[in-house]
Structure formats: C-alpha cells, structure tokens
Write a protein that holds these residues in place. Structure first.
Motif, PDB file in Angstrom:
ATOM      1  N   VAL A 140      41.285  32.912  31.361  1.00 37.86           N
ATOM      2  CA  VAL A 140      39.304  33.816  31.306  1.00 37.86           C
ATOM      3  C   VAL A 140      39.535  34.084  33.108  1.00 37.86           C
ATOM      4  O   VAL A 140      39.792  33.135  33.638  1.00 37.86           O
ATOM      5  N   ARG A 141      39.065  35.204  33.446  1.00 39.98           N
ATOM      6  CA  ARG A 141      38.568  35.799  34.526  1.00 39.98           C
ATOM      7  C   ARG A 141      37.979  35.818  35.302  1.00 39.98           C
ATOM      8  O   ARG A 141      36.827  36.984  33.657  1.00 39.98           O
ATOM      9  N   PHE A 142      36.947  35.506  35.921  1.00 41.30           N
ATOM     10  CA  PHE A 142      35.498  35.846  35.983  1.00 41.30           C
ATOM     11  C   PHE A 142      35.911  36.748  37.270  1.00 41.30           C
ATOM     12  O   PHE A 142      35.373  36.135  38.094  1.00 41.30           O
TER      13      PHE A 142
ATOM     14  N   HIS B 279      34.617  39.293  44.122  1.00 42.44           N
ATOM     15  CA  HIS B 279      35.520  37.914  43.874  1.00 42.44           C
ATOM     16  C   HIS B 279      35.524  37.687  42.733  1.00 42.44           C
ATOM     17  O   HIS B 279      34.949  38.419  41.743  1.00 42.44           O
ATOM     18  N   ALA B 280      36.603  36.551  42.560  1.00 43.16           N
ATOM     19  CA  ALA B 280      36.662  36.423  41.380  1.00 43.16           C
ATOM     20  C   ALA B 280      37.530  34.665  41.328  1.00 43.16           C
ATOM     21  O   ALA B 280      37.972  35.245  42.530  1.00 43.16           O
ATOM     22  N   ILE B 281      37.422  34.055  40.383  1.00 46.99           N
ATOM     23  CA  ILE B 281      37.377  32.766  39.996  1.00 46.99           C
ATOM     24  C   ILE B 281      38.123  33.198  38.440  1.00 46.99           C
ATOM     25  O   ILE B 281      38.523  33.736  37.892  1.00 46.99           O
ATOM     26  N   PHE B 282      39.853  32.168  38.234  1.00 45.76           N
ATOM     27  CA  PHE B 282      40.287  32.318  37.441  1.00 45.76           C
ATOM     28  C   PHE B 282      41.192  31.384  36.496  1.00 45.76           C
ATOM     29  O   PHE B 282      41.353  30.311  37.779  1.00 45.76           O
ATOM     30  N   THR B 283      40.899  31.620  35.839  1.00 46.82           N
ATOM     31  CA  THR B 283      41.622  29.655  35.349  1.00 46.82           C
ATOM     32  C   THR B 283      42.845  30.240  34.019  1.00 46.82           C
ATOM     33  O   THR B 283      42.385  30.755  33.110  1.00 46.82           O
ATOM     34  N   GLN B 284      43.674  29.057  33.450  1.00 49.36           N
ATOM     35  CA  GLN B 284      44.266  29.345  32.493  1.00 49.36           C
ATOM     36  C   GLN B 284      44.792  27.933  32.096  1.00 49.36           C
ATOM     37  O   GLN B 284      45.958  27.834  33.434  1.00 49.36           O
TER      38      GLN B 284
ATOM     39  N   VAL C 104      44.490  27.118  38.182  1.00 47.89           N
ATOM     40  CA  VAL C 104      43.271  27.581  38.269  1.00 47.89           C
ATOM     41  C   VAL C 104      43.079  28.378  40.043  1.00 47.89           C
ATOM     42  O   VAL C 104      43.811  27.543  40.558  1.00 47.89           O
ATOM     43  N   GLY C 105      41.950  29.378  40.312  1.00 50.59           N
ATOM     44  CA  GLY C 105      42.359  29.985  41.350  1.00 50.59           C
ATOM     45  C   GLY C 105      41.448  30.968  41.685  1.00 50.59           C
ATOM     46  O   GLY C 105      39.924  31.226  40.584  1.00 50.59           O
ATOM     47  N   TYR C 106      41.354  31.522  42.950  1.00 45.46           N
ATOM     48  CA  TYR C 106      40.569  32.480  43.183  1.00 45.46           C
ATOM     49  C   TYR C 106      41.163  33.750  44.143  1.00 45.46           C
ATOM     50  O   TYR C 106      41.693  33.769  44.835  1.00 45.46           O
ATOM     51  N   GLN C 107      40.957  34.885  44.158  1.00 43.45           N
ATOM     52  CA  GLN C 107      41.195  35.847  44.184  1.00 43.45           C
ATOM     53  C   GLN C 107      39.896  36.948  44.822  1.00 43.45           C
ATOM     54  O   GLN C 107      39.021  37.106  44.687  1.00 43.45           O
ATOM     55  N   PHE C 108      40.754  37.410  46.846  1.00 45.06           N
ATOM     56  CA  PHE C 108      38.983  37.955  46.874  1.00 45.06           C
ATOM     57  C   PHE C 108      39.566  39.443  47.622  1.00 45.06           C
ATOM     58  O   PHE C 108      41.379  39.403  48.118  1.00 45.06           O
ATOM     59  N   VAL C 109      39.273  40.986  47.397  1.00 47.10           N
ATOM     60  CA  VAL C 109      39.696  42.493  47.601  1.00 47.10           C
ATOM     61  C   VAL C 109      38.624  43.164  48.086  1.00 47.10           C
ATOM     62  O   VAL C 109      37.370  43.355  47.555  1.00 47.10           O
ATOM     63  N   GLU C 110      38.852  44.063  48.937  1.00 44.58           N
ATOM     64  CA  GLU C 110      37.769  44.702  49.575  1.00 44.58           C
ATOM     65  C   GLU C 110      39.038  45.370  49.582  1.00 44.58           C
ATOM     66  O   GLU C 110      39.959  46.365  50.224  1.00 44.58           O
ATOM     67  N   SER C 111      38.131  46.912  48.889  1.00 45.19           N
ATOM     68  CA  SER C 111      39.044  48.132  48.934  1.00 45.19           C
ATOM     69  C   SER C 111      37.995  49.752  49.984  1.00 45.19           C
ATOM     70  O   SER C 111      37.108  49.532  49.144  1.00 45.19           O
TER      71      SER C 111
ATOM     72  N   TYR D   6      32.998  39.295  39.617  1.00 48.07           N
ATOM     73  CA  TYR D   6      31.924  39.874  40.250  1.00 48.07           C
ATOM     74  C   TYR D   6      32.335  41.106  41.733  1.00 48.07           C
ATOM     75  O   TYR D   6      32.746  40.654  42.108  1.00 48.07           O
ATOM     76  N   ILE D   7      31.118  41.823  41.329  1.00 53.89           N
ATOM     77  CA  ILE D   7      31.446  43.367  42.079  1.00 53.89           C
ATOM     78  C   ILE D   7      29.965  43.445  42.739  1.00 53.89           C
ATOM     79  O   ILE D   7      28.950  43.908  41.933  1.00 53.89           O
ATOM     80  N   ASN D   8      29.895  42.625  44.305  1.00 56.86           N
ATOM     81  CA  ASN D   8      28.364  42.765  44.446  1.00 56.86           C
ATOM     82  C   ASN D   8      27.573  43.570  44.635  1.00 56.86           C
ATOM     83  O   ASN D   8      26.810  43.854  44.832  1.00 56.86           O
ATOM     84  N   LYS D   9      28.609  44.754  45.154  1.00 52.15           N
ATOM     85  CA  LYS D   9      27.943  46.265  45.433  1.00 52.15           C
ATOM     86  C   LYS D   9      27.569  47.221  44.166  1.00 52.15           C
ATOM     87  O   LYS D   9      25.866  47.450  44.184  1.00 52.15           O
ATOM     88  N   PHE D  10      27.422  46.816  42.437  1.00 57.21           N
ATOM     89  CA  PHE D  10      27.248  47.278  41.969  1.00 57.21           C
ATOM     90  C   PHE D  10      26.335  45.923  41.175  1.00 57.21           C
ATOM     91  O   PHE D  10      25.627  45.895  40.101  1.00 57.21           O
ATOM     92  N   ASP D  11      26.439  44.266  41.932  1.00 54.99           N
ATOM     93  CA  ASP D  11      26.010  43.284  41.202  1.00 54.99           C
ATOM     94  C   ASP D  11      26.201  43.011  40.048  1.00 54.99           C
ATOM     95  O   ASP D  11      25.056  42.985  38.942  1.00 54.99           O
ATOM     96  N   ILE D  12      27.434  42.881  39.191  1.00 52.88           N
ATOM     97  CA  ILE D  12      27.963  43.067  37.960  1.00 52.88           C
ATOM     98  C   ILE D  12      28.821  41.944  38.329  1.00 52.88           C
ATOM     99  O   ILE D  12      30.129  41.763  38.716  1.00 52.88           O
ATOM    100  N   PHE D  13      28.809  41.012  36.896  1.00 51.54           N
ATOM    101  CA  PHE D  13      29.867  40.292  36.660  1.00 51.54           C
ATOM    102  C   PHE D  13      30.399  40.582  35.327  1.00 51.54           C
ATOM    103  O   PHE D  13      30.044  40.281  34.053  1.00 51.54           O
ATOM    104  N   LEU D  14      31.702  40.433  35.195  1.00 50.22           N
ATOM    105  CA  LEU D  14      32.688  40.774  33.834  1.00 50.22           C
ATOM    106  C   LEU D  14      33.622  39.627  33.797  1.00 50.22           C
ATOM    107  O   LEU D  14      34.193  39.002  34.886  1.00 50.22           O
ATOM    108  N   ILE D  15      33.917  39.375  32.558  1.00 50.97           N
ATOM    109  CA  ILE D  15      34.300  38.105  32.377  1.00 50.97           C
ATOM    110  C   ILE D  15      35.220  38.432  31.096  1.00 50.97           C
ATOM    111  O   ILE D  15      35.411  39.574  30.323  1.00 50.97           O
ATOM    112  N   GLU D  16      36.766  38.344  31.783  1.00 48.97           N
ATOM    113  CA  GLU D  16      37.780  38.995  30.833  1.00 48.97           C
ATOM    114  C   GLU D  16      38.961  37.808  30.015  1.00 48.97           C
ATOM    115  O   GLU D  16      39.362  37.457  30.955  1.00 48.97           O
TER     116      GLU D  16
END
Length: 797
Positions: A510-512, A489-494, A458-465, A514-524
């Motif tokens: 599965v990886r969740f 921002h992302a949280i993931f579990t496997q 279980v984990g969390y990741q933050f990336v700023e580009s 969230y891109i805050n600039k576009f308010d988009i939520f992607l499930i992978e």
C-alpha cells in the motif's frame, strides 16, 4: 645437499612423502640443484633466511563459475586467496595458486552470495562447475525465459524484462532500440508507430512512467519519436509493468517502463563503435581500480556528413503535413536541417562488498531549423524558424547491505526537459516563440528486511515538479507565462512472500500519498499474486490503484511548428484533474516442451483525463473537457521454440471507450481503440547469425468524418457522429538479419540489415480536415513509414 652447502630446509614431512628424484651431481651449484628439484617435484623452494629455505607445494585450484539458477557463466567474479587473486573469464573459468589445501578461498560477485571455502573443497583435477546463488534466490524472479525470443523474460510478479546482453533480434530491428523492443510485447501498441506515443493497454503515452536508472524522463524519442533517445549500448535491461506495480513507484497510471544500466563493475576494458544510416555511436566501459568502473556512451546523427535514404524517409515522415513540409504559396522553405545527439554516463563504485554507489548522467538533444523566404516590397527576405528539444538529468543512488537480512536503498535525481520553438511569419514580420519546460527533483529511501521466504519493504519518497508554458509574440506584443509547482510526499510498505517450493508468490502493498497544494491524501493498495498449478500451469492475479500529477496537451497544428505537438502540464485539481486509475487482471500460463500459452484478461479505468491530451484531430479537436475512459481487454501469446527457432503469434482485443459528460455525445470509442491487434514473428538465432521476420496487423483507429451533404456549418467543419468511422487497417511486414564475426582475440564485429514495411504499404495513422479558400472541405492524411531500409556495422573490443 644440506651438508654440502650448509643450508637448512623447513617443510612438513607429509609434503615429501613418496617423492623420488635422481641423485644430483655434486658439481652443480645450489641454485642449479634447487631449480632442478622444483621442476621434478613441483615443490617450491623459498629462501627465508641467510641459509634457510622453506619447502612448499605449488597447488593450483580451478573451476567454472555458474549461476546456480540459469547455469549461465559468470564473468568478472573476484577469486581471492591468501597470496594470489584472479578474475573469472567470459566462460566463468578461474585458476589460482594456493600454498596449501587449508588456504581459504573467497569468491564474490555482485548480486550473488559470497563463497568462502577451503581450497581442498575445490576439484583441482577436473575444474568442475562452481555454482553461485543469487542473494535473493529464495524469491526467484523469472518464471518464463525466452517469453517471445531469447532475452525477453516473464517475471513472477507479472512484469516483463528485456535483457539486451542475451537479446537476439526482432523483425525490422538491427539495433537494440529499447522502446521499439517494448512495442513487441502483447498489449503494447503505438497508434502512430512512434516511441513517443506508446499505448500500454489503450492508454496515452503521457500516462506511462519512463525511468532510466531511477530517473524520471519526460522525453523518450529522437527524430520526434521514430527512434529511442536512450543509447542501447549503455542501457542493458528494460522492465515493463502493466499492472500490480511495486509500491515504490508513483505516476504511470497506464504503465511503467524501467530501464537500467549494468550493476556489475567492469574488470577489463570493454568498448564498441557503431554506424548505421541514421547515426554513429561510441561506447566505453573503463575499470577504475578494483572497486570502480566508468561507462560512457555517445550517439549522434550523421546527416551533416552524409544524407542517407533512411534519413530522408524519416525526415519526410516527421514533417509531413506541417509548415516545414509545405508553406503557403508565396513563402519558400529551404535549408531544412535536423540533427540529434545523446550522451550517457554511469559511474559505479563499491567501497566495500556491502556498499554500492552509482552516479548517472544523461543528455538528449534534437535540433530542427529551416529558412522561410518571401518577396515583400520587391525585397527578398529570409528568416529562420527553429525547434529544439532537450533533456538533461542526473541521479545518485546508494545501496548498503547491513547484514544478510537488512539492506537500504537511497535514490535522488533531478531531471530537466525543455521544448522551444521560434516560428518566423515572414509575411506578417512576426516572431512567435513557444516554450514548454519541466523541472523535477525526487528523493526516496527504502529499507528491506528479509527472512527465508519473506521480505518486507518500507520507504519514503518526495517529488517536486515544476512545469512552465510560455507563448511570446513580438508584433503585436503578447506574452503569457504559466508556471505551476507541485510537491508530493509518500510513504509505502509492501510484503513479498514465496513458499519453499516456489509454487506461490504474493506481494501485497500500500502507498500513502499526500499532495500539500491541494491538501489531498490518496491511499493506493496494490497486489501481485501467482500460483503454480501442477508443473505446466500458472495462474496470475494483479491489481492496483495509482495516480498521476502530470499530463500532456496535444495540438497537432498550432504547437511547435506542428512537428512536436505535445506540451506537459501539471494538475490544478480544477480544469486539469489529478489522473486516477484502477486496474485488475487475471492471467493463465501454460508452458511445456517449448510451447507457451499466456492469456490475460483485464479491466482498466482512468479518471481525470482531458480531451486535449487524447490526440483528437477531427471532432472535438479544439474542445476542452474532462472525462474518463474504461477498457475491457484480453492479451494472448502463443509461442513455440524448436532448438534455435522461436515463433510466436500474439493477439490483443480491447473495447476502449471514453466518457465526457460535457460533450453532446458523452460516450464513444477512444482514439486509442485498436480493437484487434495481431503480431506474427519468427526468429532464428545462433552464435553467428540472427534472422527475424514478422507481420503486424491492427484495426484502424477511430476517427470522425464530415457530415455528408452538410460538411460546413457556421464557418466550421460539421462532423458526423464522433469516432463513428475508422482509418484503414494497419498492416506491416518487416525483416532483419544480423551477422556476428570474430576478427581476432578481443575484437568482434557485427553486420546488420533491415527492411521496415517490406511491401511499402501505405498505412494512414490519422486524418484531419480544413476549410479551403473555395469554402469546401479538404481532407489531409498522415501516413506511417513506407519501405525503409537500414544497415549497421559495429566493432566490439
């Protein structure tokens, strides 16, 4: 003796049972008596008081430490007794003195379960093997060792790992060039032969996630892609992921290349110096106490000392059909200079057996300059044009094993990439400056809990580009600067499961995002599944959804003097969409008696590509559109090992097709559609010599040609059907040899020689067309490297 010298001896009675000695002369001193008794009995006499001695037996235990799975010797393991300690040798051997057979011995080695046993359990007479088990032995990783040659292994999760400490050689390579080695794997190509344009299963290079010890890298090559920018002396392993990616990774919709340095703390100094016809390098691994070590590596081009034929061949390959190679008639180019260097550093510290701290740093630089000279108003004028490309990055990771079941891993990095060019137009007295820069910060935290056959992450990741593109012209004055920032921002579990007999491996996750600039939520969701079928067969199923926020614009003629043609850009979710991919594959492996057959079929779809990222050089070169591509492909490998010889043939087939709804022809072959690709190779290796030969063939890449009889229309080249033709098929033969020599104890040497493109085949990698002064169309072609020799000498100490 007790009565003669008025001393007392303390000992266990069983210690002296059965011991007989020749009576000693009373004329000798006490010290002489004790020395003689120690020699004849192997007992040890220790003075513990004014007239008191203790008698103990000097017992030695020994053994050879081995990896229980591979039976490879474990060098550098720590062996601790209650009084003495030692480090295992290169062959795994250790020997240590103990005071009694009841003394407890502790043996520890990073990545392996610690052994704590009494001395009596070790075979001190025969020094037998002592097997150590990996910490995660219950979820073993390797399924095929020596996948192509020794050092390239196929893992149970579908990935492929290259271990350069075991690596032999590949055709045409004398250095362990990381990315050139990656190109030897089935399904991995480069349509222009460079490591800065690696195509994993038909994708473009910007769709690859390239990691160096957890740090994302935006620059991958020296000499603008002809060699890797990652020093092979400090980069010890590389893992290639084509599908079923671990959910802790983001980006890389086409594939992932993960490079790592050693995890092991060095107990003794290790170093090397090397020289070839392109560069010189130095490497040192320095122990700092018992719990820390420092690795430093540096490499620099040698052109300012000596200009070799290999260097000239590389330089001509990079600058062909560019302003550096040939300017307009009234302008003379001179003083062309190119140099590169890289520096890498790794510090590893283990505060305790359960804690591991790592710091990494890397600096990469390329510099190119030349003078443009012309006569204006009867005055000779000269101006300098230049191009620089560099990356600087640092990362920090901390791992802790809280107990046998639970561990955590923290990683943080910052990476900066900058590409700058100054183009001096001497006739117009104009300077045109271009800049492309990327700055990215990433932080992740992952926790892992293990059971006997199961683990959970279980984990969390933050990336700023942040990406900046700037164009600056002095006359007439023009300045445009575009800057974009994205935060995700992302949280993931496997889960990872392997049954008791290791016949089933399953890793769903599965990886969740969230891109805050576009308010988009992607499930992978992602999955990796393998199942053994009997003793010789294995079936493998992989699948994944991924996305990516960065891509590249490619302009062959106008960007950065036409040499480095790629600039990074961030998604704006309008003109530049977020890249999204989905992929599924099914594979079957057969391995028996040195034979390996590995066949994998796959389907891949990537949506959100831009036409400017796809290396168009003919029709649609200057058009802007968004679209997608889909691929149906098969990768097959046949390998046979006979003692010290490994021979292989790999074949890849793909149908790679674009869809651009905005174009007149909305479906057509991809620029990376190398429909058929074949590689043959043979390597012979022993402890002294490595010899490797190989042949590479692939279908020429698609291209467009001017419409016959109507080549020009409205002042532009009028092309026929898009990508309806192909450049000539690509074929190249290579050979390399490496000789290893032990000069003395602790000093070894390596001598290597290679020939790239033995038959000097003229391989065209792409064409483009321009209208000349006579209003006709000229055809220009860029070619891959011709016959290129290289030589290497290295000293290891």
């Amino acid at each position: 003796m007790s009565e003669q010298f008025q001393v007392q001896f303390n000992y266990q009675s069983e210690l002296v049972e059965g011991i007989r000695v020749v009576p000693l002369s009373r004329k000798r001193t006490l010290k002489e008596h004790i020395n003689r008794l120690e020699v004849e009995t192997s007992l040890q006499f220790t003075k513990i008081g004014e007239a008191i001695f203790s008698i103990t037996k000097n017992i030695k235990i020994c053994g050879y430490l081995k990896d229980a799975q591979s039976l490879k010797a474990l060098e550098g393991a720590t062996v601790l007794g209650e009084v003495e300690s030692t480090i295992s040798a290169s062959n795994g051997f250790f020997e240590i003195a103990v005071s009694s057979l009841e003394e407890e011995i502790t043996i520890s080695f990073l990545g392996f379960k610690t052994i704590q046993e009494k001395a009596l359990l070790f075979d001190s007479d025969n020094c037998s093997n002592v097997e150590m088990y990996q910490q995660e032995m219950q979820i073993s990783s390797i399924v095929v060792e020596g996948y192509i040659v020794r050092g390239i292994d196929k893992n149970r999760d579908g990935t492929t790992t290259i271990d350069f400490s075991k690596f032999t050689s590949l055709p045409g390579l004398i250095e362990t060039d990381v990315l050139q080695t990656v190109k030897a794997l089935p399904g991995v190509q480069s349509v222009d032969e460079t490591v800065s344009n690696i195509n994993i299963r038909g994708g473009s290079h910007d769709q690859n996630l390239i990691l160096w010890d957890g740090i994302k890298m935006y620059q991958s090559g020296h000499f603008f892609g002809l060699i890797s920018s990652f020093n092979p002396q400090i980069t010890k392993t590389a893992t290639v992921i084509t599908n079923g990616t671990d959910v802790s990774y983001t980006d890389g919709v086409s594939g992932t290349i993960q490079m790592n340095t050693h995890d092991r703390i060095q107990k003794e100094f290790d170093g090397s110096v090397g020289l070839n016809f392109i560069s010189a390098d130095v490497f040192a691994d320095l122990p700092i106490g018992q719990n820390s070590s420092l690795q430093v590596a540096a490499r620099r081009s040698v052109d300012d000392v000596v200009r070799t034929p290999t260097y000239d061949t590389y330089f001509e390959r990079v600058t062909q059909q560019t302003e550096i190679d040939s300017n307009i008639e009234s302008v003379l180019n001179s003083n062309q200079n190119f140099s590169f260097y890289d520096t890498s550093l790794r510090w590893l510290y283990h505060p305790s057996e359960n804690d591991r701290l790592r710091f990494n740093f890397i600096l990469i630089n390329n510099d190119l300059s030349f003078d443009e000279t012309s006569t204006a108003n009867k005055t000779l004028e000269s101006r300098k044009s230049s191009l620089s490309q560099y990356s600087i990055a640092a990362g920090l990771s901390y791992e802790r094993e809280w107990n046998d079941q639970f561990s955590t891993h923290f990683n943080a990095y910052n990476t900066d990439y900058k590409l700058q060019a100054v183009n001096a137009n001497i006739l117009e007295e104009q300077l045109f400056a271009q800049e492309n820069s990327v700055s990215e910060t990433g932080v992740s935290l992952k926790g892992t809990y293990k059971w006997e056959y199961l683990s959970l992450d279980v984990g969390y990741q933050f990336v700023e580009s942040e990406v900046v593109n700037q164009n600056d012209v002095d006359v007439p004055r023009f300045l445009r600067r575009d800057s974009e920032i994205l935060r995700e921002h992302a949280i993931f579990t496997q889960m990872q499961f392997q049954n008791k007999d290791r016949s089933i491996f399953l890793r769903p996750g599965v990886r969740f995002n969230y891109i805050n600039k576009f308010d988009i939520f992607l499930i992978e969701p992602r999955v990796s599944l393998s199942k053994k079928l009997g003793t010789d067969f294995q079936i493998e199923m992989l699948g994944e959804l991924k996305h990516q926020n960065t891509s590249q614009i490619i302009n062959f003629q106008n960007d950065f003097l036409g040499v480095e043609k790629r600039r990074w850009q961030l998604a704006d979710n309008e003109n530049i969409p977020i890249l999204r991919s989905k992929q599924a594959s099914l594979g079957l492996q057969y391995e028996d008696n040195g034979w390996l057959v590995d066949a994998t079929g796959y389907y891949k779809e990537v949506d959100g590509i831009t036409s400017q990222s796809q290396s168009f050089t003919t029709k649609y070169e200057f058009e802007k559109a968004t679209g997608s591509y889909n691929i149906v492909g098969v990768d097959v490998l046949l390998r046979k090992q006979v003692q010290k010889i490994s021979s292989w043939i790999s074949y890849s087939y793909m149908v790679n097709e674009y869809t651009f709804e905005e174009f007149e022809e909305n479906q057509f072959p991809s620029n990376f559609d190398t429909t058929h690709s074949v590689t043959l190779g043979t390597t012979y290796s022993n402890d002294v010599v490595n010899i490797s030969t190989g042949l590479n063939y692939r279908t020429g890449k698609p291209t467009s040609v001017p419409l016959l009889g109507n080549e020009i229309e409205r002042g532009e080249v009028n092309f026929d059907t898009v990508n309806d033709s192909r450049v000539e098929d690509y074929i190249r033969a290579d050979i390399s040899a490496l000789y290893k020599l032990k000069l003395s104890r602790g000093l070894r040497s390596e001598l290597g020689a290679s020939i790239w493109n033995v038959f000097n085949t003229d391989n065209v990698i792409n064409n483009f067309y321009r209208i000349n002064a006579e209003n006709t169309v000229d055809k220009f072609s860029r070619s891959a490297l011709g016959l290129t020799t290289n030589f290497m000498v290295r000293l290891k100490f």
